[in-house]
Design an enzyme around this catalytic site. Structure first.
Site, short mmCIF file in Angstrom:
data_model
loop_
_atom_site.label_atom_id
_atom_site.label_comp_id
_atom_site.label_asym_id
_atom_site.label_seq_id
_atom_site.Cartn_x
_atom_site.Cartn_y
_atom_site.Cartn_z
N HIS A 34 0.73 5.15 1.38
CA HIS A 34 0.05 6.15 2.20
C HIS A 34 0.08 7.47 1.43
O HIS A 34 1.14 7.88 0.95
CB HIS A 34 0.80 6.37 3.51
CG HIS A 34 0.85 5.18 4.42
ND1 HIS A 34 -0.03 5.00 5.47
CD2 HIS A 34 1.69 4.10 4.45
CE1 HIS A 34 0.26 3.88 6.11
NE2 HIS A 34 1.30 3.31 5.51
N HIS A 65 0.84 -1.21 0.00
CA HIS A 65 0.00 0.00 0.00
C HIS A 65 0.87 1.24 0.00
O HIS A 65 2.00 1.23 0.47
CB HIS A 65 -0.95 0.02 1.19
CG HIS A 65 -0.29 -0.19 2.52
ND1 HIS A 65 0.07 -1.44 2.97
CD2 HIS A 65 0.10 0.67 3.47
CE1 HIS A 65 0.64 -1.33 4.16
NE2 HIS A 65 0.69 -0.05 4.48
P1 5GP Z 1 1.60 0.25 7.43
O1 5GP Z 1 1.90 0.48 8.89
O2 5GP Z 1 1.57 -1.23 7.12
O3 5GP Z 1 2.45 1.02 6.50
O4 5GP Z 1 0.14 0.84 7.20
C1 5GP Z 1 -1.03 0.16 7.47
C2 5GP Z 1 -2.08 1.22 7.63
O5 5GP Z 1 -3.36 0.61 7.54
C3 5GP Z 1 -2.01 1.93 8.99
O6 5GP Z 1 -1.87 3.32 8.78
C4 5GP Z 1 -3.32 1.56 9.65
O7 5GP Z 1 -3.86 2.64 10.38
C5 5GP Z 1 -4.21 1.21 8.48
N1 5GP Z 1 -5.20 0.22 8.79
C6 5GP Z 1 -5.02 -0.94 9.46
N2 5GP Z 1 -6.18 -1.63 9.53
C7 5GP Z 1 -7.11 -0.89 8.87
C8 5GP Z 1 -8.50 -1.08 8.62
O8 5GP Z 1 -9.12 -2.08 8.98
N3 5GP Z 1 -9.14 -0.10 7.92
C9 5GP Z 1 -8.48 1.02 7.50
N4 5GP Z 1 -9.19 1.94 6.83
N5 5GP Z 1 -7.16 1.23 7.73
C10 5GP Z 1 -6.49 0.28 8.41
#
Ligand code: 5GP
Ligand code: ZN
Length: 137
Positions: free
Chosen positions: A104, A102
Site C-alpha cells: 500500500h 502488495h
Molecule cells: P490488504 O487488506 O490485503 O492489505 O489490502 C487489499 C486492498 O485491496 C484493500 O485496501 C482493498 O481496498 C483493495 N482492493 C480489494 N479489491 C480490490 C479491487 O477489486 N480493486 C481495487 N482497485 N482494489 C481492491
C-alpha cells in the site's frame, strides 16, 4: 507468468477486472485502491502471483518496492502529499485480505484522519531482552 485464477489481483493484471492504473512496468503494476485510506491510496503488486511477504522472491520484492517508491514520488508531486506511508499486511491477523502480495502506498495530508495503529510506550526490558535471545539463539 504465474497466476491464480481465483485471485482478484491476478484478474486485474489479466485485464479481466477494471482498475485505474497509475504506473506499470514489465514485472509490476500500480492501481488506485477502491477503498482509499486517503485520496491517491495506491496498491502496488507484482504481475506474478505471490501470496505474501514470506513467500515472494527477493527480486520480485525488489521490483515491487522500486515501483512503490516511484508511486510515492508521483503522489507527492501530483497530489501535494506531505508524506507517504508504505504498508504491507502479511497474514490475516495482520489485516491481509487479498492474498497476492502488495504494497500500500498511502499519501498523507496535513489534516488527514489517519493515526498510528499502536500507542508507543516503553516496553518491558526483560521481555525485550528475552525476545532478543530467542531471535538470536
Ligand atoms: P490488504 O487488506 O490485503 O492489505 O489490502 C487489499 C486492498 O485491496 C484493500 O485496501 C482493498 O481496498 C483493495 N482492493 C480489494 N479489491 C480490490 C479491487 O477489486 N480493486 C481495487 N482497485 N482494489 C481492491
Ligand atoms: Zn494473484
Amino acid at each position: 507468468m504465474a497466476q491464480d485464477p481465483d485471485c482478484i489481483f491476478c484478474k486485474i493484471v489479466a485485464g479481466e477486472l477494471p482498475s485505474l492504473v497509475v504506473a506499470e512496468d514489465d514485472r509490476t503494476i500500480a492501481f488506485l485502491d477502491v477503498n482509499p485510506a486517503t485520496p491517491g491510496h495506491t496498491v502496488v503488486i507484482p504481475k506474478d502471483h505471490h501470496r505474501d511477504l514470506l513467500t515472494i522472491d527477493d527480486d520480485v520484492l525488489a521490483a515491487t518496492t522500486a515501483t512503490a517508491r516511484r508511486v510515492a514520488a508521483l503522489l507527492s508531486d501530483r497530489l501535494d502529499a506531505v508524506g507517504v506511508n508504505l504498508l504491507n499486511n502479511c497474514g490475516a491477523q495482520a489485516w491481509q485480505t487479498v492474498f497476492h502480495f502488495h504494497l500500500h502506498v498511502v499519501p498523507r495530508y496535513a489534516s488527514d484522519p489517519l493515526t498510528l495503529p499502536w500507542v508507543p510506550a516503553p516496553g518491558d526490558r526483560d521481555e525485550i531482552t528475552a525476545t532478543h535471545a530467542t531471535l538470536t539463539a
